[in-house]
Design a protein around this motif. Structure first.
Motif, short mmCIF file in Angstrom:
data_model
loop_
_atom_site.label_atom_id
_atom_site.label_comp_id
_atom_site.label_asym_id
_atom_site.label_seq_id
_atom_site.Cartn_x
_atom_site.Cartn_y
_atom_site.Cartn_z
N THR A 12 0.83 -1.20 0.00
CA THR A 12 0.00 0.00 0.00
C THR A 12 0.86 1.26 0.00
OG1 THR A 12 -1.76 -1.15 1.20
CG2 THR A 12 -1.79 1.26 1.25
N ARG A 15 2.36 1.64 -3.46
CA ARG A 15 1.39 2.09 -4.45
C ARG A 15 1.07 3.57 -4.30
NH1 ARG A 15 -3.96 2.34 -3.72
NH2 ARG A 15 -3.85 0.99 -1.89
N ARG A 16 0.93 4.02 -3.06
CA ARG A 16 0.55 5.41 -2.83
C ARG A 16 1.70 6.37 -3.05
NH1 ARG A 16 -2.93 4.62 2.79
NH2 ARG A 16 -4.82 3.77 1.83
N SER A 341 6.50 -2.00 -9.60
CA SER A 341 5.13 -2.51 -9.54
C SER A 341 4.25 -1.56 -8.78
CB SER A 341 5.12 -3.90 -8.88
OG SER A 341 3.81 -4.30 -8.66
N ASN A 342 3.05 -1.32 -9.32
CA ASN A 342 2.07 -0.50 -8.61
C ASN A 342 0.85 -1.31 -8.24
OD1 ASN A 342 3.40 1.99 -8.60
ND2 ASN A 342 2.96 2.27 -10.77
N ASP A 343 0.98 -2.65 -8.29
CA ASP A 343 -0.17 -3.50 -7.98
C ASP A 343 -0.39 -3.51 -6.49
OD1 ASP A 343 -0.35 -4.10 -10.59
OD2 ASP A 343 0.75 -5.98 -10.48
N ASP A 344 -1.68 -3.58 -6.10
CA ASP A 344 -2.04 -3.61 -4.68
C ASP A 344 -1.93 -5.05 -4.20
OD1 ASP A 344 -3.00 -3.31 -2.19
OD2 ASP A 344 -4.91 -2.43 -2.77
#
Length: 344
Positions: A12, A15-16, A341-344
């Protein structure tokens, strides 16, 4: 705290944060030239800034407390302790804070308020926690942690097409759904008990308690969509598989116990350590039968980093049948480059 080892919020935070910022050797007199987002995207900068801010607040007569890791529970516990002596206002944007207050706050103390700090309209909502708990009722307040975690929070996945209002209604009206929080609230529950409770929870939320398993429900829903639809079935619109739900249930239990202050090892409850970060285990099965996976392959020469990659477009990792990468030397392989990677 942001330097206390791997955290279940690693994905998280990544990603943020967006782009990763450089480490800055700064002090209280330095004027930072970086943009705020880039500066705070670096954990070392963020932690050093937190300590610097804490020192400045203490010099001004403000009491400060530093959390070793995630601060949500400590913030709520501090606010509840303050409310025992004076009226207290808790400022914070995180929805987790409001949920934790509704669960942990005591009714025989001074008023405790949680205003919305982000201005979304001309009138800003201010939550009176004691009145909110009274409105929700004792049963919902006691089980609101499960409602929040099972349908998606910072460390658990959202269930497609089911809002948290559905779960709140189920807690009030569905006797079978009300039985399952007893398992998740128990600090000594076994993995088998947690997995079984999670399966029953989701079947209740899908209004299909008579179905044998989520796999059966998933197949039935798929057949219905194929028979009545005019386009291909979106996989996310189907109920999760039983195997995926098992790991989701373990993470839900872990998060609830963490919110209750019970320490558990995340690697025993649905997480795996990879390259110094804790990542959720999605399932222990391949995404499809081997014969189907062989029908979908790519021949990318640029790292499979965009949706031009046939495998990535269909939500699959590259495999050994792919032309160039062979499922080993690209960003869509089983061991992804976490920095990109920006996957949650």
């Amino acid at each position: 705290g942001y330097q206390n080892g791997p955290s279940t919020k690693d994905v998280t935070h990544q990603r943020r944060a967006g782009a990763y910022g450089p480490t800055v050797n700064f002090d209280s007199s330095m004027v930072a030239k970086l943009k705020k987002e880039e500066f705070l995207a670096n954990k070392e900068n963020k932690q050093k800034f937190i300590h610097l801010l804490g020192d400045k607040l203490q010099q001004s007569g403000c009491s400060t407390i530093h959390a070793k890791g995630d601060a949500d529970l400590l913030i709520v516990q501090t606010a509840i302790q303050s409310a025992k002596s004076i009226m207290t206002v808790l400022l914070g944007d995180d929805t987790d804070l409001l949920v934790l207050l509704c669960h942990h706050a005591e009714m025989n103390v001074n008023d405790l308020f949680k205003p919305e700090t982000k201005q979304r309209s001309k009138t800003r909502k201010i939550w009176n926690i004691k009145k909110t708990k009274t409105s929700l009722g004792a049963n919902v307040s006691a089980n609101i942690l499960l409602v929040h975690a099972i349908l998606g929070c910072d460390t658990t996945s959202r269930t497609h097409g089911i809002g948290k209002g559905v779960a709140l209604t189920k807690i009030r009206t569905d006797a079978l759904f009300r039985e399952q929080p007893n398992v998740c609230n128990h600090p000594g529950a076994s993995k088998d008990e947690v997995i079984m409770a999670g399966q029953k929870d989701l079947l209740c939320l899908y209004n299909c308690r008579s179905v044998e398993s989520l796999n059966s429900l998933r197949y039935t829903k798929f057949c219905q969509k194929v028979a009545t639809g005019t386009t291909f079935v979106q996989p996310e619109s189907l109920p999760p598989t039983s195997e995926a739900t098992a790991y989701h249930s373990l993470r839900v239990y872990f998060q609830i116990q963490q919110w209750k202050g019970v320490p558990l090892d995340p690697e025993d409850w649905g997480w795996k350590l990879m390259d110094g970060k804790l990542l959720p285990i999605t399932t222990d099965l391949p995404p499809a039968h081997e014969s189907l996976l062989e029908l979908v392959r790519c021949n990318c020469s640029a790292g499979c980093s965009t949706r031009r990659c046939t495998c990535r477009k269909h939500g699959l990792e590259c495999s050994t049948v792919c032309g160039v990468c062979k499922g080993q030397s690209c960003t869509n392989s089983a061991a992804p480059d976490l920095d990109d990677s920006n996957d949650d």
